[in-house]
Motif scaffolding. Sequence first.
Motif, mmCIF file in Angstrom:
data_model
loop_
_atom_site.group_PDB
_atom_site.id
_atom_site.type_symbol
_atom_site.label_atom_id
_atom_site.label_comp_id
_atom_site.label_asym_id
_atom_site.label_seq_id
_atom_site.Cartn_x
_atom_site.Cartn_y
_atom_site.Cartn_z
ATOM 1 N N ILE A 150 0.811 -1.215 0.000
ATOM 2 C CA ILE A 150 0.000 0.000 0.000
ATOM 3 C C ILE A 150 0.846 1.266 0.000
ATOM 4 O O ILE A 150 0.558 2.232 -0.707
ATOM 5 N N ASP A 151 1.935 1.285 0.782
ATOM 6 C CA ASP A 151 2.801 2.463 0.818
ATOM 7 C C ASP A 151 3.486 2.684 -0.523
ATOM 8 O O ASP A 151 3.572 3.818 -1.012
ATOM 9 N N GLN A 152 3.993 1.601 -1.098
ATOM 10 C CA GLN A 152 4.715 1.718 -2.358
ATOM 11 C C GLN A 152 3.803 2.202 -3.482
ATOM 12 O O GLN A 152 4.183 3.053 -4.291
ATOM 13 N N SER A 153 2.578 1.687 -3.514
ATOM 14 C CA SER A 153 1.649 2.125 -4.564
ATOM 15 C C SER A 153 1.288 3.599 -4.386
ATOM 16 O O SER A 153 1.121 4.329 -5.365
ATOM 17 N N LEU A 154 1.186 4.036 -3.128
ATOM 18 C CA LEU A 154 0.901 5.450 -2.854
ATOM 19 C C LEU A 154 2.034 6.331 -3.367
ATOM 20 O O LEU A 154 1.799 7.324 -4.079
ATOM 21 N N HIS A 155 3.257 5.977 -3.016
ATOM 22 C CA HIS A 155 4.416 6.770 -3.441
ATOM 23 C C HIS A 155 4.591 6.730 -4.958
ATOM 24 O O HIS A 155 4.914 7.753 -5.577
#
Length: 257
Positions: free
Chosen positions: A238-243
Amino acid sequence: MTIGFIGTGVISEAMIRGLCDVAGYTDQIVVSKRSFDRSKRLSEAYSNITICETNAEVVDQSDWVFVGVLPDQVEMVLQALSFKTTQKVISLVAGVGLNDLKRYVYPCEHVIRAIPMPPIEFGKGPLAICPSDQAFETFANKIGVVVSINDEDQYNLFGAASALMSDFFAQIASVSNWMQLHGLDPAASARYASALYESLAFLATKESAESLSLMSDACQTPGGLNEQFFTFRQSCGIDQSLHDGLNQILERLKSNE
């Protein structure tokens, strides 16, 4: 002071309503005929709003001019107008940099970029501006939380982050829909999900920059429900897709300037 709006779209309308309903602005506001139904609605709702026949009339009558047209229309619209050195121009347009804007509105040199969000209608939400301008900051703080910066590259970070809006609403709707799939009444689902996100966002506004990153950990009791859900979501990237998504928007904004 008279303020004018060239382009009366959704954001311009939200800003005007915030000024009139929240800030109690009673000075003259002139708006263009673009999006006529919206302009007409505003002029009928507020006695201090007048519709101008042309953009030139908006500029001629205004001390401050807000620009809210589409990015690919900015150059054509602004270069057809005559601005004064004494005026202030505030661009609400994404992806058009200060250097270009100053060229389009020459000889006016007081040019600001701003990113108001729809909740500004209710006096809520951030209002990013670049460069810093004390007079405009005082004005805008009545309808939002002003965050000013002088570095235009860093200003683009605010523009990229504003693209989270659709995803944010979709997430609330998704939580509501999930509860409905399990048999909960739609009205109760929507009310709970909306209030949940609103209250959590409210808590975030009360934290310092240093403690903001600690809020998630503070909610995670070892072996608890929050920890389980957070760990699962992290495993999904989730964090990687956000960034990654924000980086894509940032590159798009930079490429347009």
